[in-house]
Scaffold this active site. Structure first.
Site, short mmCIF file in Angstrom:
data_model
loop_
_atom_site.label_atom_id
_atom_site.label_comp_id
_atom_site.label_asym_id
_atom_site.label_seq_id
_atom_site.Cartn_x
_atom_site.Cartn_y
_atom_site.Cartn_z
N PHE A 151 17.44 -39.55 19.35
CA PHE A 151 16.50 -38.71 18.63
C PHE A 151 17.13 -37.35 18.36
O PHE A 151 17.51 -36.63 19.27
CB PHE A 151 15.18 -38.56 19.39
CG PHE A 151 14.09 -38.11 18.48
CD1 PHE A 151 13.42 -39.02 17.68
CD2 PHE A 151 13.74 -36.76 18.40
CE1 PHE A 151 12.43 -38.60 16.80
CE2 PHE A 151 12.76 -36.33 17.53
CZ PHE A 151 12.09 -37.25 16.73
N VAL A 152 17.24 -37.01 17.08
CA VAL A 152 17.91 -35.77 16.68
C VAL A 152 16.92 -34.77 16.07
O VAL A 152 15.92 -35.15 15.49
CB VAL A 152 19.07 -36.03 15.69
CG1 VAL A 152 20.19 -36.79 16.36
CG2 VAL A 152 18.58 -36.78 14.45
N LYS A 190 8.20 -32.71 5.51
CA LYS A 190 8.86 -31.43 5.50
C LYS A 190 10.33 -31.53 5.90
O LYS A 190 11.10 -30.63 5.67
CB LYS A 190 8.15 -30.49 6.52
CG LYS A 190 6.73 -30.15 6.14
CD LYS A 190 6.04 -29.35 7.28
CE LYS A 190 5.17 -30.32 8.04
NZ LYS A 190 4.19 -29.65 8.94
N GLY A 191 10.69 -32.65 6.53
CA GLY A 191 12.01 -32.77 7.15
C GLY A 191 13.20 -32.53 6.25
O GLY A 191 14.26 -32.09 6.69
N ASP A 241 15.31 -44.40 9.49
CA ASP A 241 15.32 -45.00 10.84
C ASP A 241 14.95 -46.48 10.68
O ASP A 241 15.79 -47.30 10.31
CB ASP A 241 14.31 -44.20 11.68
CG ASP A 241 14.25 -44.63 13.14
OD1 ASP A 241 15.03 -45.52 13.53
OD2 ASP A 241 13.43 -44.08 13.89
N ARG A 291 12.90 -27.28 13.65
CA ARG A 291 13.29 -27.45 12.25
C ARG A 291 14.26 -26.36 11.77
O ARG A 291 15.07 -26.59 10.89
CB ARG A 291 12.05 -27.42 11.35
CG ARG A 291 11.14 -28.64 11.49
CD ARG A 291 10.17 -28.67 10.31
NE ARG A 291 9.03 -29.54 10.51
CZ ARG A 291 9.01 -30.86 10.29
NH1 ARG A 291 10.10 -31.48 9.86
NH2 ARG A 291 7.91 -31.55 10.48
N GLU A 340 15.73 -37.45 1.45
CA GLU A 340 15.09 -37.66 2.75
C GLU A 340 15.99 -37.12 3.86
O GLU A 340 17.21 -37.05 3.70
CB GLU A 340 14.82 -39.17 2.90
CG GLU A 340 14.21 -39.64 4.18
CD GLU A 340 12.84 -39.06 4.50
OE1 GLU A 340 12.73 -37.82 4.57
OE2 GLU A 340 11.90 -39.84 4.76
N ASP A 341 15.39 -36.77 4.98
CA ASP A 341 16.19 -36.26 6.10
C ASP A 341 16.90 -37.40 6.85
O ASP A 341 18.08 -37.31 7.15
CB ASP A 341 15.33 -35.43 7.08
CG ASP A 341 14.04 -36.14 7.52
OD1 ASP A 341 13.80 -37.29 7.09
OD2 ASP A 341 13.29 -35.55 8.31
N LYS A 374 20.19 -43.86 10.59
CA LYS A 374 20.24 -44.55 11.89
C LYS A 374 20.26 -46.04 11.59
O LYS A 374 19.27 -46.74 11.80
CB LYS A 374 18.96 -44.24 12.67
CG LYS A 374 18.95 -42.97 13.45
CD LYS A 374 17.69 -42.97 14.33
CE LYS A 374 17.48 -41.65 14.99
NZ LYS A 374 16.19 -41.59 15.70
N ASP A 380 12.38 -32.43 13.09
CA ASP A 380 11.55 -31.87 14.15
C ASP A 380 11.26 -32.86 15.25
O ASP A 380 11.41 -34.07 15.09
CB ASP A 380 10.20 -31.43 13.57
CG ASP A 380 9.30 -32.65 13.23
OD1 ASP A 380 9.78 -33.54 12.50
OD2 ASP A 380 8.16 -32.69 13.70
P1 IMP Z 1 11.31 -44.65 9.36
O1 IMP Z 1 10.06 -44.98 8.60
O2 IMP Z 1 11.34 -45.31 10.72
O3 IMP Z 1 12.57 -44.92 8.59
O4 IMP Z 1 11.23 -43.12 9.75
C1 IMP Z 1 11.64 -42.12 8.93
C2 IMP Z 1 11.02 -40.81 9.37
O5 IMP Z 1 10.93 -40.73 10.80
C3 IMP Z 1 11.88 -39.65 8.96
O6 IMP Z 1 11.50 -39.15 7.71
C4 IMP Z 1 11.65 -38.65 10.08
O7 IMP Z 1 10.55 -37.83 9.76
C5 IMP Z 1 11.31 -39.47 11.28
N1 IMP Z 1 12.45 -39.65 12.21
C6 IMP Z 1 13.14 -40.79 12.49
N2 IMP Z 1 14.12 -40.58 13.38
C7 IMP Z 1 14.07 -39.27 13.68
C8 IMP Z 1 14.86 -38.41 14.54
O8 IMP Z 1 15.82 -38.81 15.22
N3 IMP Z 1 14.49 -37.10 14.57
C9 IMP Z 1 13.46 -36.60 13.85
N4 IMP Z 1 12.71 -37.35 13.02
C10 IMP Z 1 13.00 -38.66 12.94
MG MG Z 2 9.28 -36.00 10.85
#
Ligand code: IMP
Ligand code: MG
Length: 178
Positions: A151-152, A42-43, A102, A164, A98-99, A130, A158
């Protein structure tokens, strides 16, 4: 909600301005290609809605929901599909919206899975990156902002489904999730 924030990291005005620039870039790169814009629920919903309205070329919408975090703030590397795309993507140009990227696990998994369905191309457009936290070689093709290892929340992002609907992006106080 604001009392849970350490500070506002990116204002509504900064988001709007950057989205207009990204939309112009995508308009140029995808002219005549009718891209399929894939929102990762949903992000990305706020970013998706604003980005697509700022684009002027013909495009199509589809939605996918995956989950990697649950209520934690660190990625497990495990990705679960909750909702798949509605239609075939064979021969299509996909732009995953994508939002935040990370560790990169979520999008690495998704890209691999989508390529197995024979699209013409798959590119990634993320609002936030990030980059210091990457644990995979994944790189976004389009990005709004680089941010640090904090963490944002807000503008779709969220913590445990909260924040959100904040119009800006803020850094969450550590005591809220520790
Ligand atoms: P990844 O698989 O570690 O790249 O994580 C990506 C997902 O983690 C994103 O789509 C977000 O839903 C969540 N995420 C990662 N960092 C944050 C943050 O700082 N705030 C909120 N959601 C995050
Ligand atoms: Mg999320």
């Amino acid at each position: 909600m604001y009392e849970d924030l350490k500070k506002i990291l990116i204002t509504k005005e900064e988001i709007d301005k950057r989205i207009k620039e990204l939309a112009a870039e995508l308009d140029r790169d995808y002219e005549g290609k009718r891209p399929l814009m894939v929102a990762i629920l949903k992000g990305s919903v706020m970013f998706y809605a604003d980005l697509l309205r700022a684009m002027t070329i013909p495009l199509e919408l589809d939605f996918m929901a995956i989950s990697s975090y649950g209520n934690k703030t660190k990625s497990s590397g495990e990705v679960k599909m909750i909702k798949d795309l509605d239609r075939s993507i064979e021969g299509r140009h996909l732009i995953i919206v994508e939002d935040i990227v990370d560790s990169g696990y979520t999008l690495s998994y998704l890209k691999r899975m989508l390529y197995s369905r024979h699209p013409e191309s798959v590119k990634i457009c993320t609002l936030l990156d990030k980059f210091e936290c990457r644990e995979t070689p994944l790189q976004p093709d389009y990005k709004g902002f680089d941010i640090g290892n904090e963490f944002v929340v807000g503008y779709g992002l969220d913590y445990a489904e909260k924040y959100r609907n904040l119009p800006e992006i803020g850094i969450l106080k550590e005591e809220v999730y520790r």
